[in-house]
Each structure stands twice: as C-alpha cells, then as structure tokens.
Design a protein around this motif. Structure first.
Motif, PDB file in Angstrom:
ATOM      1  N   GLN A  27       0.836  -1.208   0.000  1.00  0.00           N
ATOM      2  CA  GLN A  27       0.000   0.000   0.000  1.00  0.00           C
ATOM      3  C   GLN A  27       0.861   1.244   0.000  1.00  0.00           C
ATOM      4  N   ALA A  28       0.306   2.312  -0.561  1.00  0.00           N
ATOM      5  CA  ALA A  28       0.864   3.655  -0.433  1.00  0.00           C
ATOM      6  C   ALA A  28       0.012   4.359   0.613  1.00  0.00           C
ATOM      7  N   ASN A 156      -8.699  -6.659  -6.305  1.00  0.00           N
ATOM      8  CA  ASN A 156      -7.638  -6.697  -5.296  1.00  0.00           C
ATOM      9  C   ASN A 156      -7.390  -5.344  -4.640  1.00  0.00           C
ATOM     10  N   LEU A 157      -8.148  -4.330  -4.982  1.00  0.00           N
ATOM     11  CA  LEU A 157      -7.928  -2.970  -4.497  1.00  0.00           C
ATOM     12  C   LEU A 157      -8.609  -2.749  -3.143  1.00  0.00           C
ATOM     13  N   PHE A 158      -7.902  -2.079  -2.206  1.00  0.00           N
ATOM     14  CA  PHE A 158      -8.479  -1.752  -0.907  1.00  0.00           C
ATOM     15  C   PHE A 158      -8.013  -0.370  -0.473  1.00  0.00           C
ATOM     16  N   GLY A 159      -8.751   0.200   0.478  1.00  0.00           N
ATOM     17  CA  GLY A 159      -8.382   1.469   1.089  1.00  0.00           C
ATOM     18  C   GLY A 159      -8.462   1.335   2.590  1.00  0.00           C
ATOM     19  N   LYS A 160      -7.769   2.215   3.284  1.00  0.00           N
ATOM     20  CA  LYS A 160      -7.813   2.171   4.743  1.00  0.00           C
ATOM     21  C   LYS A 160      -7.607   3.549   5.333  1.00  0.00           C
ATOM     22  N   GLY A 180      -4.677   5.175   3.273  1.00  0.00           N
ATOM     23  CA  GLY A 180      -3.868   4.344   2.401  1.00  0.00           C
ATOM     24  C   GLY A 180      -4.677   3.720   1.285  1.00  0.00           C
ATOM     25  N   LEU A 181      -4.003   3.413   0.194  1.00  0.00           N
ATOM     26  CA  LEU A 181      -4.591   2.727  -0.944  1.00  0.00           C
ATOM     27  C   LEU A 181      -3.639   1.621  -1.329  1.00  0.00           C
ATOM     28  N   GLY A 182      -4.170   0.390  -1.472  1.00  0.00           N
ATOM     29  CA  GLY A 182      -3.283  -0.716  -1.735  1.00  0.00           C
ATOM     30  C   GLY A 182      -3.891  -1.789  -2.609  1.00  0.00           C
TER      31      GLY A 182
END
Length: 185
Positions: A27-28, A156-160, A180-182
């Motif tokens: 993640q970034a 497969n994309l997620f955020g937090k 974050g985005l990963g």
C-alpha cells in the motif's frame, strides 16, 4: 537486539505464507504527522509505503504483520536563540516500523483492527549562526500502537484509514492520521 527484531520481521514479511488463507498486500499511504517534543508540537505531512500479510484465523478473526517506511515534512524552526540572526531547526525524517495486527472482519469487505510494534525514527537538528552551519541526526527507538478501518473496493484494491501513536526515546512522540490505498495479491 533491535536489528535482530527488524531482520526477523522483514524475513517473515517477505516469506511465502505457509497457509492457504494468507493474504499479502502492499500500500501507499499519506496523512497528517504531528511530532511532539517535551510539550511542544509541530505538524506536517507524512508519506510512505507499507507491505504485509494477514492470516484468517477464524470466521471473523485475523492476524497479520506489516512493515512500513515513511518520510515527513514536519519541521520546526526558531530564530534569534543565542544571537541575532541565528536559526535552530528540528526536522523529522524517515520512520521505519514493524508491527503486528489483530482484527475482525465486519461483513465481507470491511476489517477493523488494532496494531502494535517497533518503530525507529530519524530526527535531524540544524543550527546556523550566520557563518557556520552544524547539522546532526539521530535515530530514536520506540513503540507504536494504532487502530484502523480497511475496506475492499473490489478485485484486489483496498483502502484504509488508520491512527498511530508512537513514543520514542528522549521525549519524542508522534501521532499519525493516515489514509492508504493498496493492492492484495
């Protein structure tokens, strides 16, 4: 001891998970960085990357590990301290962390979790009296505690979003509010 802990965390992080229900990710992340030193504080922007993996233990319970590296724009300067025209600056630099996560699945696409582990931050102090400039950096060991919310967007994309508190040696502490985005693989 700290080098052994970092090496062990890094080795475990990049080892291929032995269980079929493990989920690796990268993640970034970016957000607000607030650094406190003996009662005073300064704010800036933090940015970096993290990688880790989670293992599903039961229907709703998961465990994971994560390593991260970030940098910061947080800097505080004071002028005219010892003589007219002098300048003293304290800048927070890179931050390395290795943490463990434990959490719960809330539905099929959302996770809530807490985390804790080791962190090491770089602080640089610069003094310029107008003719001479001295600069010295130091690494500070500490611990990190935090909590977060993670949501899968599909594929497969997620955020937090995540909050972290870090406490270091020599009276330094830090609060992070991160987004974050990963991608999971």
């Amino acid at each position: 001891m700290k080098n052994i802990a970092l090496f062990g965390a890094a080795a475990a992080l990049f080892a291929v998970p032995a269980t079929a229900n493990a989920q690796a990710y990268v993640q970034a992340q970016t957000g607000l960085d607030s650094v406190s030193v003996n009662g005073g504080s300064s704010e800036g922007l933090t940015y970096g990357v993290a990688a880790g993996y989670d293992v599903q233990a039961r229907d709703a319970l998961f465990f994971g590990i994560q390593a991260s590296v970030s940098d910061s724009t947080t800097k505080e300067c004071e002028r005219d301290l010892l003589s007219v025209g002098d300048k003293l600056c304290v800048r927070s630099g890179r931050d390395l962390a290795a943490v463990a996560r434990v959490g719960t699945n809330v539905g099929d696409t959302t996770k809530l979790y807490v985390l804790g582990g080791y962190t090491n931050a770089r602080i640089r102090v610069t003094y310029n009296d107008g003719t001479n400039k001295d600069s010295e950096g130091t690494n500070l060991d500490g611990f990190r505690l935090g909590a977060g919310f993670e949501h899968d967007f599909g594929g497969n994309l997620f955020g937090k979003v995540e909050y972290n508190y870090s406490n270091y040696e020599q009276g330094f502490s830090r609060h992070y509010a991160l987004a974050g985005l990963g991608v999971k693989f």
